[in-house]
Design a protein around this motif. Sequence first.
Motif, PDB file in Angstrom:
ATOM      1  N   PRO A 189      30.863  34.424  30.026  1.00 19.94           N
ATOM      2  CA  PRO A 189      30.602  33.002  30.269  1.00 19.94           C
ATOM      3  C   PRO A 189      31.567  32.463  31.326  1.00 19.94           C
ATOM      4  N   LYS A 190      31.090  31.553  32.129  1.00 17.93           N
ATOM      5  CA  LYS A 190      31.935  30.968  33.176  1.00 17.93           C
ATOM      6  C   LYS A 190      33.211  30.393  32.571  1.00 17.93           C
ATOM      7  N   ALA A 191      33.100  29.726  31.446  1.00 16.81           N
ATOM      8  CA  ALA A 191      34.274  29.118  30.807  1.00 16.81           C
ATOM      9  C   ALA A 191      35.319  30.178  30.453  1.00 16.81           C
ATOM     10  N   MET A 192      34.873  31.346  30.064  1.00 19.63           N
ATOM     11  CA  MET A 192      35.800  32.437  29.734  1.00 19.63           C
ATOM     12  C   MET A 192      36.610  32.836  30.971  1.00 19.63           C
ATOM     13  N   ILE A 193      35.939  32.943  32.099  1.00 19.39           N
ATOM     14  CA  ILE A 193      36.615  33.334  33.337  1.00 19.39           C
ATOM     15  C   ILE A 193      37.565  32.225  33.789  1.00 19.39           C
ATOM     16  N   VAL A 194      37.106  30.990  33.745  1.00 16.44           N
ATOM     17  CA  VAL A 194      37.964  29.860  34.140  1.00 16.44           C
ATOM     18  C   VAL A 194      39.217  29.834  33.283  1.00 16.44           C
ATOM     19  N   ASN A 195      39.050  29.966  31.973  1.00 14.18           N
ATOM     20  CA  ASN A 195      40.214  29.960  31.077  1.00 14.18           C
ATOM     21  C   ASN A 195      41.143  31.128  31.369  1.00 14.18           C
ATOM     22  N   ALA A 196      40.592  32.282  31.655  1.00 19.61           N
ATOM     23  CA  ALA A 196      41.432  33.453  31.967  1.00 19.61           C
ATOM     24  C   ALA A 196      42.237  33.219  33.245  1.00 19.61           C
ATOM     25  N   ILE A 197      41.611  32.612  34.249  1.00 19.20           N
ATOM     26  CA  ILE A 197      42.316  32.323  35.505  1.00 19.20           C
ATOM     27  C   ILE A 197      43.456  31.339  35.249  1.00 19.20           C
ATOM     28  N   LEU A 198      43.150  30.275  34.547  1.00 16.94           N
ATOM     29  CA  LEU A 198      44.175  29.253  34.302  1.00 16.94           C
ATOM     30  C   LEU A 198      45.314  29.783  33.437  1.00 16.94           C
TER      31      LEU A 198
END
Length: 135
Positions: free
Chosen positions: A92-101
């Motif tokens: 999920p996009k949210a998973m990737i965004v959270n991982a980046i942050l």
Amino acid sequence: MGTGNSLDEAIRDVSAVLNSAGYEVILNKININTKELAIKHEFVSSPTIRINGNDIVLETTETPCKDCGDLCGDSVDCRSWIYEGVEYNEPPKAMIVNAILKEIYGGGNPTPKTKEEYVLPENLEVFFEGLKKKG
């Protein structure tokens, strides 16, 4: 949507914020299409997303993948993604965004990762051997 699209959208969403904060976002996509590349990059499962060289998932899970099985002519698995207790076929996009942050601002895995000797997973061995046989 696909992993590539989720990744592209996640990068697009966080890039403006990170650029404003003085970070440079560089995306390197590598098509692991040979056993040699898999070994070189210590590839564990397909697809993989790494941030600063770190896989965004701590535990690899996989499910059967018809598309890759058709591609190599054998039965193989591809990575599944566990996010907030739900298993997905694509991250999920949210998973990737959270991982980046988390990678940038902390809150990720606080324990240093120990380096284990890399061994090409059997699943990938089957996949690349199947590709080779199909020519």
